[in-house]
Design an enzyme around this catalytic site. Sequence first.
Site, PDB file in Angstrom:
ATOM      1  N   LEU A 108      -3.939 -37.104  -6.160  1.00  0.00           N
ATOM      2  CA  LEU A 108      -5.102 -36.156  -6.000  1.00  0.00           C
ATOM      3  C   LEU A 108      -6.002 -35.476  -6.942  1.00  0.00           C
ATOM      4  CD1 LEU A 108      -3.137 -34.648  -2.593  1.00  0.00           C
ATOM      5  CD2 LEU A 108      -4.860 -36.698  -2.397  1.00  0.00           C
ATOM      6  N   LYS A 132       3.936 -31.865  -5.765  1.00  0.00           N
ATOM      7  CA  LYS A 132       3.305 -31.746  -7.144  1.00  0.00           C
ATOM      8  C   LYS A 132       4.141 -31.904  -8.101  1.00  0.00           C
ATOM      9  CE  LYS A 132       2.228 -27.502  -9.614  1.00  0.00           C
ATOM     10  NZ  LYS A 132       2.034 -25.781  -9.321  1.00  0.00           N
ATOM     11  N   GLY A 182      -3.499 -29.620 -16.688  1.00  0.00           N
ATOM     12  CA  GLY A 182      -2.708 -29.635 -18.072  1.00  0.00           C
ATOM     13  C   GLY A 182      -1.169 -29.866 -17.735  1.00  0.00           C
ATOM     14  N   ASP A 225      -2.625 -14.898 -10.707  1.00  0.00           N
ATOM     15  CA  ASP A 225      -3.748 -16.040 -11.021  1.00  0.00           C
ATOM     16  C   ASP A 225      -4.546 -16.445 -10.030  1.00  0.00           C
ATOM     17  OD1 ASP A 225      -4.812 -17.731 -12.893  1.00  0.00           O
ATOM     18  OD2 ASP A 225      -3.360 -19.371 -12.623  1.00  0.00           O
TER      19      ASP A 225
END
Length: 790
Positions: free
Chosen positions: A498, A520, A502, A616
């Site tokens: 998908l 993931k 990095g 983040d």
Amino acid sequence: MLLSSHGVRCIQEGMVSVFTMQMPNNHCQRPSSITHVLLAAAATALALVAVAVAEEPPMGLPGCPTVCGNVSVPYPFGIGASCSFPGFDLTCDATHSPPRLLLGDSAAAGVEVTDIFLENATMRVISHAIINQTTKVAAANGTWGLVGVSTGPFVLSYNHNKFVALGCSIQATLLSEDGNTFISGCSASCWGDDPGHWEQPIGNRGCSECSGNGCCQASIPVGYPSYDVRIIRLEDLIHPGIMPTVVVYIAEQGWIEEVLCQIIGFTNGTVPIALDLPPELLSAVPVMLEWAMNSTRPAEPGLPDAFSRCPTNGATSACVSNHSYCVDMNNNFQSGYACQCSLGYYGNPYLCGGCQDINECTDSDRYPCYGECTNLPGTYQCRCPEGSQGNSSIMHGCVKSSADLIIGPSQKRKGLSIGLGVGSGAALLVLSLGTIVLVRKVKAQRKKRLRQRFFKQNRGQLLQQLLVCQRADIAERMIVTEEELEKATNNFDKSRELGGGGHGIVYKGILSSQHVVAIKKSKIVIQKEIIEFINEVAILSQVNHRNIVKLIGCCLETEVPLLVYEFISNGTLYSHLHVEASISLSWKDRLRVAVETARALMYLHSLASTPVIHRDIKSPNILLDDMLTVKLSDFGASRYIPVDQEGLDTTVQGTLGYLDPTYHTTGHLTDKSDVYSFGVLLIELLTRKKPTSYISSQGFALVSHFVGLLSQGNLDQILDPQVAREGDGEIVDIALLAQMCVKSNREERPTMRQVEIMLESIQAAKEFSSDVTDNDRSSGGNSLEVRSCD
């Protein structure tokens, strides 16, 4: 067998094979399947009787030099075009002592090579500092590239290098060669009280750690041949007016820590702000490059062009050794393949006879055996001595067999001799089949042991995280096996990807329960990645909010845990905002995205059992489903904040452009750091500008430029034209709220609860205004009509 006029018969790699000399390639023609089976069986039988002494595998083509100075030069590389594969020719510069190995076919290229690694298709070269800035300027630019060889098969390795900046109160950005694409970046500040020195290393280590305190580093997610670099000096709240030296590198991972150790050795434990580095640390910077064999193999029907670059015709492959295989080396800027020796072999896969069998019995450290070791082609067999049984791979694992006490050794040897005599006719065939079964069994056992070791390691870390919140039961009910995920993704097929960055790749998968999920998987294996994955499991397993992505489970049987999320089908907010078309996400949808993101953050800060700071917040971490509902994601950098504390001191982490400058300067993390990042997100929604790369014509970053124009009453100069057309008075309200969120003094920023309340009131007023306008239009423009009576 018949040979061509240039054919040569050679006995190698445990069997007879034929190869044809085709300069600059050697292609081995493999025997027929029947001959292969018979000869392999014979070689196996011989290996069980005696240990053959194998020659060292060849390094280069016959008659070609394989050493320049202190550097080995293995084929496909060679000194001169006649000794190398096309595009892999090197130059040995004998004007130096010792001679230097250079990329390219002439000394003019000037890029020195110090190591070549066939096993992972990389090489180490010598580069230099990109920026060495000692003057008092607010910004500086630089470039990095492979001068003279940029058109060759080489790119920067994104797995083995770091972008590094040394200095105080600086922001370093790595861009594409044209300066339009943000690649990576980091920020560094000096936290010590003494303005002439940095503090002692964090964690009381013997050498300084490059973690934001005077030195920062970032991963390089894609391998370009060349880059642009930009440095901006930030306001130093601790030591105002000091403008120390700034040095920026692209360097091999781990090199900067060695440099800092040397500096500490020079300065008795402190690193001077002047940073007077020795010249060799500015001009002798090691950098890792990746290379690949060029392949023009057409894509298979129905598959993307970059699906595989391994040649389907073995005669055209550079992997000529009988015990070698092809590996895809595809990324955005390099399409090709590399060769590797098969499991159990070592050497040069690019040469006929280049991959030789590893004698595992001579390397007890890597292949432990405390019994009778027998080397086999590609593997080995370890058995307990006659008369004993048990586990021969561990010390004292073999114990004397009870059967030996009853029957007696002499009777057993006699029976064994009779059995061997009767079955000698079929022994060769049985031995061949047994070897195949044994190899498969050994591989399966190794894989099983690895899974058990990783599961034990990762489960321990996960439980340690969860015990902080008294939720040890979560680790048990969320575990998914590796087999389940391999089946769900068709063994992590490239067609299921998908996207990714990095550090990892996200795959689409279908579980046995028919649930569609996103999986993931990390690209690289370092301890920091494992900690962040475990941290994400610990946090997401305990939160439950409609605007936060749901974690379904995790796999702990791999070196880095795999995370399984609900599948969000509509991409990220970033992909919706930053499109080439003039029309993007509607203003109404942008306002709703802001409200839902604020709700998710308010929940994390105020309603979660243990407050969580995301750390983040940015548009790529906001997923949108088919209804454009927000799903906040990526909690790898998130941190728990104890209820009785307002914040904590931690290593600076986040994304440049969104990062709270106060947190960046002090290293003290609070919930107001998320508020700042959310304010930047509001500015991004209003302007459609990228916070990570936007620089105004005057050199201002996005936040500074936006706040300046708003205070001058010139907001329309930076506003997205679509927002100006679709919005109304609420645009100014949102802009003022964003300005409050990005105040440099964090005490002046609102809380996320206050931000949520203000946004919901703005949204409600907007919807009410729209409803009134629609009603007016439906009644012909008049809400009340007055008629006169006769």
